[in-house]
Design a protein around this motif. Structure first.
Motif, PDB file in Angstrom:
ATOM      1  N   TYR A  95       0.815  -1.212   0.000  1.00  0.00           N
ATOM      2  CA  TYR A  95       0.000   0.000   0.000  1.00  0.00           C
ATOM      3  C   TYR A  95       0.852   1.266   0.000  1.00  0.00           C
ATOM      4  O   TYR A  95       0.460   2.287  -0.567  1.00  0.00           O
ATOM      5  N   GLY A  96       2.036   1.182   0.609  1.00  0.00           N
ATOM      6  CA  GLY A  96       2.940   2.327   0.558  1.00  0.00           C
ATOM      7  C   GLY A  96       3.345   2.635  -0.872  1.00  0.00           C
ATOM      8  O   GLY A  96       3.358   3.798  -1.293  1.00  0.00           O
ATOM      9  N   ASP A  97       3.653   1.608  -1.651  1.00  0.00           N
ATOM     10  CA  ASP A  97       4.073   1.800  -3.039  1.00  0.00           C
ATOM     11  C   ASP A  97       2.934   2.382  -3.893  1.00  0.00           C
ATOM     12  O   ASP A  97       3.174   3.160  -4.816  1.00  0.00           O
ATOM     13  N   ILE A  98       1.700   1.983  -3.577  1.00  0.00           N
ATOM     14  CA  ILE A  98       0.553   2.501  -4.332  1.00  0.00           C
ATOM     15  C   ILE A  98       0.308   3.971  -3.998  1.00  0.00           C
ATOM     16  O   ILE A  98       0.154   4.813  -4.899  1.00  0.00           O
ATOM     17  N   VAL A  99       0.283   4.288  -2.706  1.00  0.00           N
ATOM     18  CA  VAL A  99      -0.043   5.645  -2.262  1.00  0.00           C
ATOM     19  C   VAL A  99       1.037   6.647  -2.651  1.00  0.00           C
ATOM     20  O   VAL A  99       0.749   7.809  -2.952  1.00  0.00           O
ATOM     21  N   ARG A 100       2.286   6.209  -2.695  1.00  0.00           N
ATOM     22  CA  ARG A 100       3.396   7.128  -2.974  1.00  0.00           C
ATOM     23  C   ARG A 100       3.283   7.775  -4.353  1.00  0.00           C
ATOM     24  O   ARG A 100       3.808   8.868  -4.585  1.00  0.00           O
ATOM     25  N   LYS A 101       2.603   7.120  -5.274  1.00  0.00           N
ATOM     26  CA  LYS A 101       2.449   7.678  -6.623  1.00  0.00           C
ATOM     27  C   LYS A 101       1.690   8.996  -6.600  1.00  0.00           C
ATOM     28  O   LYS A 101       1.986   9.908  -7.379  1.00  0.00           O
ATOM     29  N   GLU A 102       0.703   9.100  -5.721  1.00  0.00           N
ATOM     30  CA  GLU A 102      -0.074  10.332  -5.589  1.00  0.00           C
ATOM     31  C   GLU A 102       0.413  11.206  -4.438  1.00  0.00           C
ATOM     32  O   GLU A 102       0.076  12.386  -4.365  1.00  0.00           O
ATOM     33  N   HIS A 103       1.198  10.622  -3.535  1.00  0.00           N
ATOM     34  CA  HIS A 103       1.697  11.354  -2.357  1.00  0.00           C
ATOM     35  C   HIS A 103       3.201  11.136  -2.241  1.00  0.00           C
ATOM     36  O   HIS A 103       3.667  10.322  -1.432  1.00  0.00           O
ATOM     37  N   PRO A 104       3.979  11.845  -3.048  1.00  0.00           N
ATOM     38  CA  PRO A 104       5.439  11.648  -3.060  1.00  0.00           C
ATOM     39  C   PRO A 104       6.121  11.973  -1.733  1.00  0.00           C
ATOM     40  O   PRO A 104       7.277  11.601  -1.531  1.00  0.00           O
ATOM     41  N   ALA A 105       5.427  12.670  -0.825  1.00  0.00           N
ATOM     42  CA  ALA A 105       6.022  12.995   0.469  1.00  0.00           C
ATOM     43  C   ALA A 105       6.090  11.780   1.390  1.00  0.00           C
ATOM     44  O   ALA A 105       6.763  11.809   2.424  1.00  0.00           O
ATOM     45  N   LEU A 106       5.391  10.717   1.015  1.00  0.00           N
ATOM     46  CA  LEU A 106       5.440   9.487   1.803  1.00  0.00           C
ATOM     47  C   LEU A 106       6.868   8.950   1.755  1.00  0.00           C
ATOM     48  O   LEU A 106       7.495   8.948   0.696  1.00  0.00           O
ATOM     49  N   PRO A 107       7.440   8.524   2.898  1.00  0.00           N
ATOM     50  CA  PRO A 107       8.817   8.003   2.898  1.00  0.00           C
ATOM     51  C   PRO A 107       9.031   6.924   1.851  1.00  0.00           C
ATOM     52  O   PRO A 107       8.110   6.195   1.478  1.00  0.00           O
ATOM     53  N   ASP A 108      10.256   6.824   1.370  1.00  0.00           N
ATOM     54  CA  ASP A 108      10.577   5.909   0.274  1.00  0.00           C
ATOM     55  C   ASP A 108      10.295   4.449   0.619  1.00  0.00           C
ATOM     56  O   ASP A 108       9.975   3.651  -0.259  1.00  0.00           O
ATOM     57  N   SER A 109      10.454   4.106   1.861  1.00  0.00           N
ATOM     58  CA  SER A 109      10.223   2.724   2.274  1.00  0.00           C
ATOM     59  C   SER A 109       9.295   2.710   3.486  1.00  0.00           C
ATOM     60  O   SER A 109       9.588   3.333   4.510  1.00  0.00           O
ATOM     61  N   ILE A 110       8.173   2.033   3.365  1.00  0.00           N
ATOM     62  CA  ILE A 110       7.201   1.936   4.457  1.00  0.00           C
ATOM     63  C   ILE A 110       7.279   0.531   5.066  1.00  0.00           C
ATOM     64  O   ILE A 110       7.275  -0.458   4.347  1.00  0.00           O
ATOM     65  N   TYR A 111       7.356   0.472   6.388  1.00  0.00           N
ATOM     66  CA  TYR A 111       7.441  -0.811   7.083  1.00  0.00           C
ATOM     67  C   TYR A 111       6.625  -0.696   8.380  1.00  0.00           C
ATOM     68  O   TYR A 111       6.314   0.417   8.845  1.00  0.00           O
ATOM     69  N   PRO A 112       6.251  -1.822   8.995  1.00  0.00           N
ATOM     70  CA  PRO A 112       5.346  -1.789  10.160  1.00  0.00           C
ATOM     71  C   PRO A 112       5.796  -0.894  11.308  1.00  0.00           C
ATOM     72  O   PRO A 112       4.976  -0.196  11.904  1.00  0.00           O
ATOM     73  N   HIS A 113       7.085  -0.899  11.627  1.00  0.00           N
ATOM     74  CA  HIS A 113       7.551  -0.109  12.776  1.00  0.00           C
ATOM     75  C   HIS A 113       7.336   1.387  12.577  1.00  0.00           C
ATOM     76  O   HIS A 113       7.263   2.148  13.544  1.00  0.00           O
ATOM     77  N   MET A 114       7.215   1.813  11.318  1.00  0.00           N
ATOM     78  CA  MET A 114       7.015   3.238  11.056  1.00  0.00           C
ATOM     79  C   MET A 114       5.667   3.712  11.608  1.00  0.00           C
ATOM     80  O   MET A 114       5.524   4.872  12.013  1.00  0.00           O
ATOM     81  N   PHE A 115       4.673   2.832  11.659  1.00  0.00           N
ATOM     82  CA  PHE A 115       3.379   3.189  12.247  1.00  0.00           C
ATOM     83  C   PHE A 115       3.536   3.422  13.745  1.00  0.00           C
ATOM     84  O   PHE A 115       2.959   4.344  14.314  1.00  0.00           O
TER      85      PHE A 115
END
Length: 343
Positions: free
Chosen positions: A250-270
């Motif tokens: 889902y991080g890879d999908i959302v990043r296309k419209e929200h480039p401010a999302l960190p490059d790599s999303i993982y569980p601990h980031m929540f």
């Protein structure tokens, strides 16, 4: 002819007890922590036997000098090219082992004290990324309204709302949930087998209840995993790796419209995002520490990341009005230049 050393004099004679008994039973360290210690002591063993050409059956505690450990530190940096944080981890494990043996044998205290003086490296403190509100909202909204999508959404929401570790999330069983009460909560089992109860947001609790209604039968046993996979007809706890894949997808999908999302999303980031958000909202670090299951609030300080607005407000405090500030430095431009490090 030198006397053959007694087994108790050998440096590695107590590593097994240290790793398998002391760390596990007395310190109740996690498997991951014990593994890290084992790797570190194994690294020192390799250095001593392959680089310094000591024979393991002849390497005594007294052979472990300040100079030897200092050269080991340099070897890790220059030859193995390890990061400062990793070098420090290796040295800390070695020092912990020597403290353990010296506590049981006072004659080895001098060896421990000498090695204790070997300096750690100054590791740069990296500010780990968090997910800002706009991107977080998009991430939680992304899973589709399908059976799998609804499950994935609950995983994302629960990771954020409860701020649990991914290992804690995958360990949850139905009996750990208390949802049909005025203050819904969840019981998790953290590091060192420590138990804590976390209050859930009402909306989060509703999402979890709906998920259970869809994915679990009313008479499902309470020891059934909340999130599961079925392999060969048997219900198993969902793996941490699977949770990581869901989050990344889902991080890879959302990043296309929200480039401010960190490059790599993982569980601990929540977990980090939730803890940082609580800090920014004024929740005391001690309370955040309890929610996260930290043994000390010192550990929680890594999540104390102020927002841009907080830093701006902090800088305003005690600052003179612009006109006053300008008048204060009239005729002192050279001094001001030096203060700014420009001269």
């Amino acid at each position: 002819m030198s006397k053959k050393p007694e087994f108790s004099e050998l440096f590695f004679s107590r590593t097994k007890d240290f790793l398998d008994l002391f760390l596990v039973r007395q310190q109740q360290r996690s498997k991951e922590t014990v593994k890290a210690y084992r790797i570190s002591l194994s690294s020192f063993y390799t250095y001593v036997t392959e680089e310094k050409l000591f024979k393991a059956p002849a390497f005594r505690f007294t052979d472990c000098t300040y100079e030897l450990v200092l050269s080991y530190s340099q070897y890790l940096q220059e030859t193995k090219k390890l990061a400062a944080s990793t070098v420090n981890q290796r040295l800390a494990a070695l020092k912990s082992y020597l403290k353990y043996v010296s506590d049981g044998d006072i004659s080895l205290m001098q060896v421990y004290m000498r090695v204790q003086k070997v300096p750690l490296l100054r590791a740069p403190k990296l500010q780990r990324p968090v997910i800002e509100k706009k991107e977080l909202g998009a991430l939680l909204d992304e899973p589709p309204d399908t059976p799998i999508g609804n499950r994935d959404r609950v995983i994302l929401i629960l990771l954020f709302d409860s701020a649990v570790r991914v290992s804690e999330l995958t360990g949850i069983v139905l009996g750990d949930l208390s949802l049909d009460v005025s203050h819904p909560s969840i019981t998790v089992y953290g590091k060192g087998k420590k138990t804590r109860t976390i209050t859930l947001n009402t909306k989060c609790a509703e999402h979890v209840k709906e998920y259970i209604r869809r994915y679990h039968k009313p008479d499902t046993p309470p020891d059934t995993p909340l999130f599961y996979t079925i392999i060969h007809g048997k219900v198993n706890h969902m793996s941490q790796r699977n949770i990581e894949r869901i989050v990344k997808k889902y991080g890879d999908i959302v990043r296309k419209e929200h480039p401010a999302l960190p490059d790599s999303i993982y569980p601990h980031m929540f977990r980090r995002t939730r803890a940082t958000g609580m800090y920014r909202d004024g929740v005391p670090l001690e309370m955040i520490s309890v929610i996260l299951g930290h043994a000390s609030s010192e550990t929680t300080k890594i999540y104390a990341i102020p927002s841009v607005e907080q830093m701006r407000e902090a800088l305003k405090k005690g600052q003179p009005e612009n006109d006053a500030a300008e008048k204060l430095w009239v005729g002192r431009e050279d001094e001001l230049r030096k203060m700014f490090g420009l001269d």
